[in-house]
Design a protein around this motif. Sequence first.
Motif, short mmCIF file in Angstrom:
data_model
loop_
_atom_site.label_atom_id
_atom_site.label_comp_id
_atom_site.label_asym_id
_atom_site.label_seq_id
_atom_site.Cartn_x
_atom_site.Cartn_y
_atom_site.Cartn_z
N ALA A 116 -27.81 -36.96 46.26
CA ALA A 116 -28.38 -37.98 45.66
C ALA A 116 -27.95 -39.13 46.63
O ALA A 116 -27.03 -39.54 47.00
N ASP A 117 -28.90 -40.19 46.72
CA ASP A 117 -28.79 -41.39 47.36
C ASP A 117 -29.18 -42.46 46.38
O ASP A 117 -30.44 -42.62 45.99
N PHE A 118 -28.32 -43.19 46.00
CA PHE A 118 -28.53 -44.16 45.01
C PHE A 118 -28.89 -45.61 45.52
O PHE A 118 -28.82 -46.56 44.84
N TYR A 119 -29.23 -45.60 46.83
CA TYR A 119 -29.12 -47.21 47.36
C TYR A 119 -30.33 -47.78 47.00
O TYR A 119 -30.16 -49.10 46.63
N ARG A 120 -31.34 -47.44 46.57
CA ARG A 120 -32.50 -48.19 45.92
C ARG A 120 -32.58 -48.28 44.35
O ARG A 120 -33.43 -49.15 43.93
N LEU A 121 -31.28 -47.95 43.63
CA LEU A 121 -31.32 -48.27 42.45
C LEU A 121 -31.02 -49.62 41.90
O LEU A 121 -30.17 -50.19 42.98
N GLU A 122 -31.63 -50.37 41.37
CA GLU A 122 -31.22 -51.81 41.06
C GLU A 122 -30.19 -52.00 40.10
O GLU A 122 -29.48 -53.20 39.85
N ASP A 123 -30.03 -51.04 39.22
CA ASP A 123 -29.12 -51.17 37.77
C ASP A 123 -28.73 -49.56 37.94
O ASP A 123 -29.44 -48.80 37.81
N PRO A 124 -27.28 -49.55 37.47
CA PRO A 124 -26.69 -48.21 36.98
C PRO A 124 -27.45 -47.45 36.02
O PRO A 124 -27.25 -46.33 36.04
N SER A 125 -27.78 -48.28 34.92
CA SER A 125 -28.63 -47.60 34.04
C SER A 125 -29.71 -46.65 34.41
O SER A 125 -30.14 -45.84 33.63
N GLU A 126 -30.24 -46.87 35.49
CA GLU A 126 -31.36 -46.24 35.98
C GLU A 126 -30.95 -44.51 36.29
O GLU A 126 -31.96 -43.52 36.39
N VAL A 127 -29.75 -44.29 36.34
CA VAL A 127 -29.37 -43.01 36.64
C VAL A 127 -29.66 -42.23 35.30
O VAL A 127 -30.09 -41.08 35.70
N GLU A 128 -29.69 -42.54 34.31
CA GLU A 128 -30.12 -41.92 33.10
C GLU A 128 -31.63 -41.65 33.02
O GLU A 128 -31.85 -40.51 32.54
N GLN A 129 -32.42 -42.68 33.71
CA GLN A 129 -33.82 -42.16 33.69
C GLN A 129 -34.02 -41.06 34.77
O GLN A 129 -34.95 -40.36 34.58
#
Length: 143
Positions: A74-87
């Motif tokens: 996984a590459d989380f670079y584009r996430l703006e908020d950690p809560s997006e991981v759940e989505q």
Amino acid sequence: MNLPDLSAMEQFGARIAGHLKAGDVIALSGGLGTGKTTLARAILRALGHEGEVPSPTFTIIESYDHLDPPVVHADFYRLEDPSEVEQLGLDDYRDGAVLIAEWPDHAGGFAVEPGCLQITLEIAGNGRKAIVEGGKDWLERLP
């Protein structure tokens, strides 16, 4: 740990791969171009993946279910908020698998997990430098 060239990065990836078990997290940090995806590719190749290993920058998650243990890259670079991981349903992907996480801080981090090996990559001259920190579980496996 100094990684002066691609061969050293491949050897480091193979060393990590030799100690992986389901539930582990390899948290790869560092700036753009420091070699996070290169190290992830080295780990996947050492586990036996023979095909292309695309960077998950745009797909965010790539699964390698055919490996033993299975791997989620996984590459989380584009996430703006950690809560997006759940989505993303990351927990479903991780069940019974190893997680290789680039930009783990964008997902809230994984350092609290005992099976987390944190690797920060930095540019050092023409090569790279890896700063490695392991949870208790890793300290016993990776001398």
